[in-house]
Design a protein around this motif. Sequence first.
Motif, PDB file in Angstrom:
ATOM      1  N   SER A 137     -14.355  13.558  55.028  1.00 52.16           N
ATOM      2  CA  SER A 137     -15.751  13.527  54.578  1.00 52.16           C
ATOM      3  C   SER A 137     -16.206  12.086  54.378  1.00 52.16           C
ATOM      4  N   ALA A 138     -15.327  11.254  53.844  1.00 48.47           N
ATOM      5  CA  ALA A 138     -15.663   9.837  53.647  1.00 48.47           C
ATOM      6  C   ALA A 138     -15.880   9.136  54.990  1.00 48.47           C
ATOM      7  N   MET A 139     -15.272   9.694  56.049  1.00 44.11           N
ATOM      8  CA  MET A 139     -15.498   9.145  57.395  1.00 44.11           C
ATOM      9  C   MET A 139     -16.861   9.556  57.925  1.00 44.11           C
ATOM     10  N   GLY A 140     -17.468  10.564  57.300  1.00 44.80           N
ATOM     11  CA  GLY A 140     -18.792  10.999  57.720  1.00 44.80           C
ATOM     12  C   GLY A 140     -18.867  12.429  58.209  1.00 44.80           C
ATOM     13  N   ALA A 141     -17.765  13.130  58.278  1.00 47.18           N
ATOM     14  CA  ALA A 141     -17.783  14.521  58.738  1.00 47.18           C
ATOM     15  C   ALA A 141     -18.406  15.399  57.660  1.00 47.18           C
ATOM     16  N   ALA A 142     -19.224  16.351  58.100  1.00 47.28           N
ATOM     17  CA  ALA A 142     -19.781  17.333  57.175  1.00 47.28           C
ATOM     18  C   ALA A 142     -18.635  18.155  56.587  1.00 47.28           C
ATOM     19  N   GLN A 143     -18.856  18.712  55.408  1.00 44.71           N
ATOM     20  CA  GLN A 143     -17.806  19.436  54.681  1.00 44.71           C
ATOM     21  C   GLN A 143     -17.135  20.501  55.546  1.00 44.71           C
ATOM     22  N   GLN A 144     -17.901  21.320  56.262  1.00 47.92           N
ATOM     23  CA  GLN A 144     -17.290  22.398  57.053  1.00 47.92           C
ATOM     24  C   GLN A 144     -16.448  21.837  58.193  1.00 47.92           C
ATOM     25  N   HIS A 145     -16.866  20.737  58.790  1.00 49.25           N
ATOM     26  CA  HIS A 145     -16.071  20.109  59.850  1.00 49.25           C
ATOM     27  C   HIS A 145     -14.832  19.429  59.264  1.00 49.25           C
ATOM     28  N   ALA A 146     -15.024  18.746  58.144  1.00 49.65           N
ATOM     29  CA  ALA A 146     -13.893  18.074  57.501  1.00 49.65           C
ATOM     30  C   ALA A 146     -12.801  19.091  57.140  1.00 49.65           C
ATOM     31  N   LEU A 147     -13.210  20.266  56.682  1.00 46.86           N
ATOM     32  CA  LEU A 147     -12.237  21.294  56.319  1.00 46.86           C
ATOM     33  C   LEU A 147     -11.476  21.790  57.554  1.00 46.86           C
ATOM     34  N   ILE A 148     -12.169  22.003  58.638  1.00 52.23           N
ATOM     35  CA  ILE A 148     -11.501  22.453  59.873  1.00 52.23           C
ATOM     36  C   ILE A 148     -10.541  21.384  60.378  1.00 52.23           C
ATOM     37  N   PHE A 149     -10.980  20.128  60.392  1.00 51.72           N
ATOM     38  CA  PHE A 149     -10.112  19.047  60.864  1.00 51.72           C
ATOM     39  C   PHE A 149      -8.890  18.890  59.945  1.00 51.72           C
ATOM     40  N   ALA A 150      -9.137  18.979  58.636  1.00 51.37           N
ATOM     41  CA  ALA A 150      -8.036  18.843  57.676  1.00 51.37           C
ATOM     42  C   ALA A 150      -7.009  19.954  57.867  1.00 51.37           C
ATOM     43  N   LYS A 151      -7.483  21.173  58.031  1.00 47.06           N
ATOM     44  CA  LYS A 151      -6.557  22.292  58.251  1.00 47.06           C
ATOM     45  C   LYS A 151      -5.794  22.109  59.558  1.00 47.06           C
ATOM     46  N   SER A 152      -6.455  21.623  60.588  1.00 42.46           N
ATOM     47  CA  SER A 152      -5.775  21.374  61.867  1.00 42.46           C
ATOM     48  C   SER A 152      -4.647  20.355  61.687  1.00 42.46           C
ATOM     49  N   ILE A 153      -4.955  19.274  61.000  1.00 41.07           N
ATOM     50  CA  ILE A 153      -3.955  18.232  60.763  1.00 41.07           C
ATOM     51  C   ILE A 153      -2.788  18.792  59.949  1.00 41.07           C
ATOM     52  N   TYR A 154      -3.109  19.513  58.888  1.00 40.76           N
ATOM     53  CA  TYR A 154      -2.060  20.016  58.003  1.00 40.76           C
ATOM     54  C   TYR A 154      -1.219  21.106  58.671  1.00 40.76           C
ATOM     55  N   LEU A 155      -1.875  22.041  59.320  1.00 37.19           N
ATOM     56  CA  LEU A 155      -1.125  23.111  59.990  1.00 37.19           C
ATOM     57  C   LEU A 155      -0.267  22.549  61.123  1.00 37.19           C
ATOM     58  N   GLY A 156      -0.767  21.522  61.803  1.00 36.34           N
ATOM     59  CA  GLY A 156       0.038  20.870  62.832  1.00 36.34           C
ATOM     60  C   GLY A 156       1.304  20.261  62.239  1.00 36.34           C
ATOM     61  N   LEU A 157       1.182  19.662  61.061  1.00 35.13           N
ATOM     62  CA  LEU A 157       2.347  19.065  60.404  1.00 35.13           C
ATOM     63  C   LEU A 157       3.348  20.143  59.980  1.00 35.13           C
ATOM     64  N   ILE A 158       2.847  21.218  59.387  1.00 37.21           N
ATOM     65  CA  ILE A 158       3.736  22.309  58.968  1.00 37.21           C
ATOM     66  C   ILE A 158       4.441  22.899  60.189  1.00 37.21           C
ATOM     67  N   GLY A 159       3.720  23.034  61.285  1.00 37.15           N
ATOM     68  CA  GLY A 159       4.329  23.519  62.529  1.00 37.15           C
ATOM     69  C   GLY A 159       5.392  22.563  63.041  1.00 37.15           C
ATOM     70  N   LEU A 160       5.103  21.273  62.993  1.00 38.56           N
ATOM     71  CA  LEU A 160       6.082  20.270  63.419  1.00 38.56           C
ATOM     72  C   LEU A 160       7.334  20.342  62.553  1.00 38.56           C
ATOM     73  N   TYR A 161       7.136  20.447  61.237  1.00 35.92           N
ATOM     74  CA  TYR A 161       8.284  20.595  60.343  1.00 35.92           C
ATOM     75  C   TYR A 161       9.106  21.825  60.714  1.00 35.92           C
ATOM     76  N   SER A 162       8.432  22.900  61.014  1.00 35.24           N
ATOM     77  CA  SER A 162       9.130  24.152  61.324  1.00 35.24           C
ATOM     78  C   SER A 162       9.970  24.027  62.585  1.00 35.24           C
TER      79      SER A 162
END
Length: 191
Positions: A137-162
Motif C-alpha cells: 500500500s505504501a508503494m501505491g497499490a490500492a488496498q484490494q490489490h495490495a492484499l492480493i499481491f501480499a497473499k500471492s507473495i506469502y502463499l508462494g513462500l509457504i509453497g516454497l517451504y513445503s
Amino acid sequence: MANKDLPARAWVIAGMKVLADSGINAVKVERLALVLGVSKAPFYWRFKDRNALLDAMIEYWKADLTTALIEKVRHLPTPRQRVEAIVELSLDHESDGISVAAVEAAIRAWAGQDPAIGKVAAEVDALRVDYLVRELSAMGAAQQHALIFAKSIYLGLIGLYSVRHYTPALDCEEAYRDLVGSALDRADRLR
C-alpha cells in the motif's frame, strides 16, 4: 557449561529442531535432554512442564521468524526495498541451525492437530500478510490489490517451504523471486 547453566533458549532451539525433524509428538523432555547431552533435571529449572516449553517454542517462532525479520528491514528507505529484503531473509534455509522450511511445515502440521496452535498460526499468517499489505500500500497499490499481491507473495513462500521439505526438485528460489518481482512491479504500476 554445567547442566543448571543451560539456558531456556537452548531447550527451545532443541525443541524446534526436533519439531522440524520429527513433528510435535516427538518433542519430549527425554529426547531433548538426549539431544542436549544433559539429564532431564535442568529442563525443570527452566520450564514448569512440556506445555511451557511448547508455549516458548511458539513464541520463538513468532518472535525470531516473524517480528525479528520485520525489525531487520525497518531501516531500509523504500517499501520495495523492505519487501525485497524480507523476502531474502525469509529464503534463508536455517535460523539457529533449524531448517526454516521444515519448521514452517511442522508448525502447520501441528496447527492441524491442535486448534489452539491453529489459532496462533492464523494470527502469525495474518501478521505476515498485513505487513506485506502495508508495504505494498505504501508503494501505491490500492488496498484490494495490495492484499492480493501480499497473499500471492506469502502463499508462494509457504509453497516454497513445503516443496523444500517434500519435493526438493521444485525448490526454485529464482521462480519465487520472479513472483515477488512481478507483484512488486504491479504494485508500482498501480500508483
